[in-house]
Design a protein around this motif. Structure first.
Motif, PDB file in Angstrom:
ATOM      1  N   LEU A 109       0.835  -1.200   0.000  1.00  0.00           N
ATOM      2  CA  LEU A 109       0.000   0.000   0.000  1.00  0.00           C
ATOM      3  C   LEU A 109       0.871   1.251   0.000  1.00  0.00           C
ATOM      4  O   LEU A 109       0.569   2.235  -0.687  1.00  0.00           O
ATOM      5  CB  LEU A 109      -0.919  -0.006   1.224  1.00  0.00           C
ATOM      6  N   ASN A 110       1.943   1.216   0.774  1.00  0.00           N
ATOM      7  CA  ASN A 110       2.857   2.357   0.870  1.00  0.00           C
ATOM      8  C   ASN A 110       4.122   2.164   0.045  1.00  0.00           C
ATOM      9  O   ASN A 110       4.878   3.114  -0.160  1.00  0.00           O
ATOM     10  CB  ASN A 110       3.255   2.586   2.331  1.00  0.00           C
ATOM     11  N   ASN A 111       4.344   0.940  -0.395  1.00  0.00           N
ATOM     12  CA  ASN A 111       5.555   0.613  -1.151  1.00  0.00           C
ATOM     13  C   ASN A 111       5.157  -0.219  -2.371  1.00  0.00           C
ATOM     14  O   ASN A 111       5.280  -1.450  -2.354  1.00  0.00           O
ATOM     15  CB  ASN A 111       6.529  -0.187  -0.278  1.00  0.00           C
ATOM     16  N   PRO A 112       4.656   0.430  -3.432  1.00  0.00           N
ATOM     17  CA  PRO A 112       4.179  -0.332  -4.596  1.00  0.00           C
ATOM     18  C   PRO A 112       5.226  -1.276  -5.168  1.00  0.00           C
ATOM     19  O   PRO A 112       4.892  -2.328  -5.717  1.00  0.00           O
ATOM     20  CB  PRO A 112       3.816   0.769  -5.605  1.00  0.00           C
ATOM     21  N   GLY A 113       6.486  -0.920  -5.016  1.00  0.00           N
ATOM     22  CA  GLY A 113       7.542  -1.782  -5.525  1.00  0.00           C
ATOM     23  C   GLY A 113       7.653  -3.105  -4.798  1.00  0.00           C
ATOM     24  O   GLY A 113       8.328  -4.024  -5.273  1.00  0.00           O
ATOM     25  N   ALA A 114       6.992  -3.203  -3.639  1.00  0.00           N
ATOM     26  CA  ALA A 114       7.041  -4.458  -2.884  1.00  0.00           C
ATOM     27  C   ALA A 114       6.297  -5.569  -3.601  1.00  0.00           C
ATOM     28  O   ALA A 114       6.552  -6.750  -3.372  1.00  0.00           O
ATOM     29  CB  ALA A 114       6.452  -4.254  -1.490  1.00  0.00           C
ATOM     30  N   GLY A 115       5.360  -5.195  -4.475  1.00  0.00           N
ATOM     31  CA  GLY A 115       4.607  -6.198  -5.219  1.00  0.00           C
ATOM     32  C   GLY A 115       3.529  -6.861  -4.384  1.00  0.00           C
ATOM     33  O   GLY A 115       3.420  -6.642  -3.175  1.00  0.00           O
ATOM     34  N   ARG A 116       2.727  -7.665  -5.044  1.00  0.00           N
ATOM     35  CA  ARG A 116       1.661  -8.417  -4.386  1.00  0.00           C
ATOM     36  C   ARG A 116       1.857  -9.900  -4.647  1.00  0.00           C
ATOM     37  O   ARG A 116       2.487 -10.289  -5.630  1.00  0.00           O
ATOM     38  CB  ARG A 116       0.296  -7.981  -4.915  1.00  0.00           C
ATOM     39  N   PHE A 117       1.292 -10.708  -3.785  1.00  0.00           N
ATOM     40  CA  PHE A 117       1.332 -12.149  -3.992  1.00  0.00           C
ATOM     41  C   PHE A 117       0.458 -12.444  -5.209  1.00  0.00           C
ATOM     42  O   PHE A 117      -0.758 -12.319  -5.168  1.00  0.00           O
ATOM     43  CB  PHE A 117       0.815 -12.880  -2.756  1.00  0.00           C
ATOM     44  N   ASP A 118       1.111 -12.854  -6.309  1.00  0.00           N
ATOM     45  CA  ASP A 118       0.443 -12.915  -7.598  1.00  0.00           C
ATOM     46  C   ASP A 118       0.563 -14.300  -8.220  1.00  0.00           C
ATOM     47  O   ASP A 118       0.896 -15.280  -7.542  1.00  0.00           O
ATOM     48  CB  ASP A 118       1.024 -11.846  -8.529  1.00  0.00           C
ATOM     49  N   PHE A 119       0.294 -14.376  -9.503  1.00  0.00           N
ATOM     50  CA  PHE A 119       0.323 -15.655 -10.217  1.00  0.00           C
ATOM     51  C   PHE A 119       1.681 -16.340 -10.111  1.00  0.00           C
ATOM     52  O   PHE A 119       1.763 -17.554  -9.899  1.00  0.00           O
ATOM     53  CB  PHE A 119      -0.057 -15.420 -11.682  1.00  0.00           C
ATOM     54  N   LEU A 120       2.772 -15.575 -10.258  1.00  0.00           N
ATOM     55  CA  LEU A 120       4.102 -16.183 -10.180  1.00  0.00           C
ATOM     56  C   LEU A 120       4.385 -16.705  -8.776  1.00  0.00           C
ATOM     57  O   LEU A 120       4.994 -17.766  -8.609  1.00  0.00           O
ATOM     58  CB  LEU A 120       5.169 -15.173 -10.605  1.00  0.00           C
ATOM     59  N   SER A 121       3.941 -15.967  -7.763  1.00  0.00           N
ATOM     60  CA  SER A 121       4.110 -16.432  -6.383  1.00  0.00           C
ATOM     61  C   SER A 121       3.327 -17.724  -6.168  1.00  0.00           C
ATOM     62  O   SER A 121       3.819 -18.673  -5.537  1.00  0.00           O
ATOM     63  CB  SER A 121       3.625 -15.361  -5.405  1.00  0.00           C
ATOM     64  N   TYR A 122       2.113 -17.740  -6.679  1.00  0.00           N
ATOM     65  CA  TYR A 122       1.285 -18.955  -6.620  1.00  0.00           C
ATOM     66  C   TYR A 122       2.007 -20.130  -7.271  1.00  0.00           C
ATOM     67  O   TYR A 122       2.045 -21.240  -6.723  1.00  0.00           O
ATOM     68  CB  TYR A 122      -0.051 -18.675  -7.307  1.00  0.00           C
ATOM     69  N   LEU A 123       2.604 -19.894  -8.444  1.00  0.00           N
ATOM     70  CA  LEU A 123       3.302 -20.970  -9.152  1.00  0.00           C
ATOM     71  C   LEU A 123       4.465 -21.514  -8.333  1.00  0.00           C
ATOM     72  O   LEU A 123       4.723 -22.721  -8.328  1.00  0.00           O
ATOM     73  CB  LEU A 123       3.825 -20.469 -10.498  1.00  0.00           C
ATOM     74  N   ALA A 124       5.187 -20.628  -7.648  1.00  0.00           N
ATOM     75  CA  ALA A 124       6.317 -21.082  -6.837  1.00  0.00           C
ATOM     76  C   ALA A 124       5.842 -22.016  -5.727  1.00  0.00           C
ATOM     77  O   ALA A 124       6.432 -23.081  -5.488  1.00  0.00           O
ATOM     78  CB  ALA A 124       7.060 -19.884  -6.254  1.00  0.00           C
ATOM     79  N   VAL A 125       4.775 -21.623  -5.041  1.00  0.00           N
ATOM     80  CA  VAL A 125       4.257 -22.469  -3.966  1.00  0.00           C
ATOM     81  C   VAL A 125       3.687 -23.764  -4.535  1.00  0.00           C
ATOM     82  O   VAL A 125       3.907 -24.851  -3.988  1.00  0.00           O
ATOM     83  CB  VAL A 125       3.196 -21.702  -3.149  1.00  0.00           C
ATOM     84  N   ARG A 126       2.967 -23.665  -5.646  1.00  0.00           N
ATOM     85  CA  ARG A 126       2.425 -24.863  -6.286  1.00  0.00           C
ATOM     86  C   ARG A 126       3.536 -25.826  -6.689  1.00  0.00           C
ATOM     87  O   ARG A 126       3.403 -27.049  -6.550  1.00  0.00           O
ATOM     88  CB  ARG A 126       1.620 -24.475  -7.526  1.00  0.00           C
ATOM     89  N   SER A 127       4.640 -25.286  -7.180  1.00  0.00           N
ATOM     90  CA  SER A 127       5.738 -26.156  -7.604  1.00  0.00           C
ATOM     91  C   SER A 127       6.284 -26.952  -6.427  1.00  0.00           C
ATOM     92  O   SER A 127       6.633 -28.131  -6.567  1.00  0.00           O
ATOM     93  CB  SER A 127       6.854 -25.330  -8.260  1.00  0.00           C
ATOM     94  N   ALA A 128       6.350 -26.321  -5.261  1.00  0.00           N
ATOM     95  CA  ALA A 128       6.826 -27.036  -4.072  1.00  0.00           C
ATOM     96  C   ALA A 128       5.837 -28.120  -3.660  1.00  0.00           C
ATOM     97  O   ALA A 128       6.229 -29.235  -3.293  1.00  0.00           O
ATOM     98  CB  ALA A 128       7.046 -26.050  -2.927  1.00  0.00           C
ATOM     99  N   ILE A 129       4.551 -27.801  -3.721  1.00  0.00           N
ATOM    100  CA  ILE A 129       3.529 -28.779  -3.345  1.00  0.00           C
ATOM    101  C   ILE A 129       3.573 -29.989  -4.271  1.00  0.00           C
ATOM    102  O   ILE A 129       3.535 -31.146  -3.830  1.00  0.00           O
ATOM    103  CB  ILE A 129       2.132 -28.116  -3.375  1.00  0.00           C
ATOM    104  N   VAL A 130       3.685 -29.735  -5.567  1.00  0.00           N
ATOM    105  CA  VAL A 130       3.634 -30.812  -6.556  1.00  0.00           C
ATOM    106  C   VAL A 130       4.940 -31.604  -6.591  1.00  0.00           C
ATOM    107  O   VAL A 130       4.928 -32.843  -6.603  1.00  0.00           O
ATOM    108  CB  VAL A 130       3.320 -30.234  -7.954  1.00  0.00           C
ATOM    109  N   SER A 131       6.070 -30.909  -6.615  1.00  0.00           N
ATOM    110  CA  SER A 131       7.355 -31.578  -6.825  1.00  0.00           C
ATOM    111  C   SER A 131       7.915 -32.209  -5.554  1.00  0.00           C
ATOM    112  O   SER A 131       8.507 -33.292  -5.603  1.00  0.00           O
ATOM    113  CB  SER A 131       8.382 -30.588  -7.383  1.00  0.00           C
TER     114      SER A 131
END
Length: 360
Positions: free
Chosen positions: A93-115
């Protein structure tokens, strides 16, 4: 006739407008020159390498010492197959450069769950709400990607740090604390698990930490992927090194260079994997391009065959891929969506497709 001052003003305004329009392209060109010129040093990072026998022994869950026989496999408990991620320490909210938990973040977690098929996945966070909220206690399930992952992960909330701190280095110390206390696997949110870690988690005591070499010249051991037993003396020493450090004067010493020095001084405490286990291709301009360049139909068939042959990786030794978000975000990663990953053939997209759930 246009007055001279008006003409000058028109030239200045035009120049400013043109600079504004061209600035992203000028910045990218400057970045390209900075990274690819002969003095950049990237050719040393990209240099060819051969895995050493001790590195391969660590991949097999054996001692990197001289005895690599079956008897050398650890009889101690394996490193826990528990995964830790850290995200959202800074409020977007105060630091737009921090980013949001998005599709790529989801993919990283999914990769750990699957692999990895872990016993648990912990996502440590301060801010996950979407849209961002000034309240760090805002419901993380307002984020659709968190909501989708929530049946398979454990959310661990941490109140924001009240001290002035480099957030990257706060993340550095947090991951080491989690591993020291609980053991397990730490993955950066731009690190994608591609194959099982089961064998390397068998690293025999006292080699209680597993790290991957970064660069073909093995210039460091990167902390973006770490596996460790609880109460590791290596991790404790590493964590202690962060005390009373002025991080405004250094960036990657503690996260990449220091662990290599520590491994040299305490080789009995760490198992070091070859560069292609976690961190190949590297973060260089050419390597990032190679991962994301469009593939011909024939190239896509070839690389999909390699991925299938290696059980999920581009290369025989590859267990994960660190996507180097800082280097690749603006050029490639921010443009990715489920549809793009499914339909555009790049080496990165071929690796990621199997992690996307069918209803996306």
């Amino acid at each position: 006739m246009v007055p001279r001052n008006a003409s000058r003003l028109l030239v200045i305004v035009s120049a400013v407008a043109l600079t504004y329009v061209l600035s992203p392209y000028l910045y990218r060109f400057g970045d390209y020159v900075r990274q690819t010129n002969p003095l950049s040093g990237q050719k040393w990072i990209e240099q060819a390498f051969q895995p050493t026998e001790p590195e391969l022994a660590c991949l097999r869950g054996q001692s990197p010492a001289a005895d690599h026989s079956a008897a050398a496999v650890s009889s101690t408990d394996p490193i826990p197959n528990v995964v830790h991620f850290i995200y959202g320490l800074k409020n977007p909210l105060n630091n737009p450069g921090a980013g949001r938990f998005d599709f790529l973040s989801y993919l990283a977690v999914r990769s750990a769950i699957v692999s990895l098929r872990p016993d648990a996945v912990y996502l440590h966070y301060s801010y996950l709400a979407d849209p961002p909220s000034p309240d760090d206690d805002a419901d993380p399930l307002t984020n659709p990607w968190i909501r989708r992952l929530s049946p398979h992960i454990k959310l661990v909330h941490h109140h924001p740090s009240s001290t002035k701190v480099q957030y990257a280095h706060l993340s550095d110390t947090m991951r080491l604390n989690f591993l020291l206390e609980q053991g397990g696997i730490y993955l950066d949110i731009d690190a994608f698990a591609l194959r099982s870690f089961d064998k390397l988690l068998q690293s025999p005591h006292p080699h209680d930490v597993v790290l991957g070499a970064e660069g073909g010249n093995r210039w460091g051991l990167c902390n973006a992927v770490i596996a460790a037993r609880a109460n590791s003396s290596f991790v404790a020493r590493w964590l202690a090194s962060y005390e009373n450090v002025d991080f405004s004067r250094e960036w990657n010493y503690h996260s990449v260079l220091l662990p290599k020095d520590m491994a040299r001084d305490h080789p009995e405490e760490v198992c070091t994997l070859p560069p292609d286990a976690f961190f190949w291709p590297t973060w260089t301009w050419r390597h990032i391009d190679w991962m994301h360049e469009p593939l011909s139909r024939q190239q896509a068939i070839f690389w999909q065959g390699e991925i299938d042959r290696h059980g999920g990786g581009l290369f025989e030794n590859q267990r994960a891929y660190h996507a180097w978000g800082q280097m690749a975000w603006d050029r490639y990663l921010k443009k990715l969506t489920p549809a793009v990953v499914r339909t555009k053939d790049t080496r990165f997209n071929l690796l990621m497709r199997r992690f996307i759930e069918k209803d996306l």
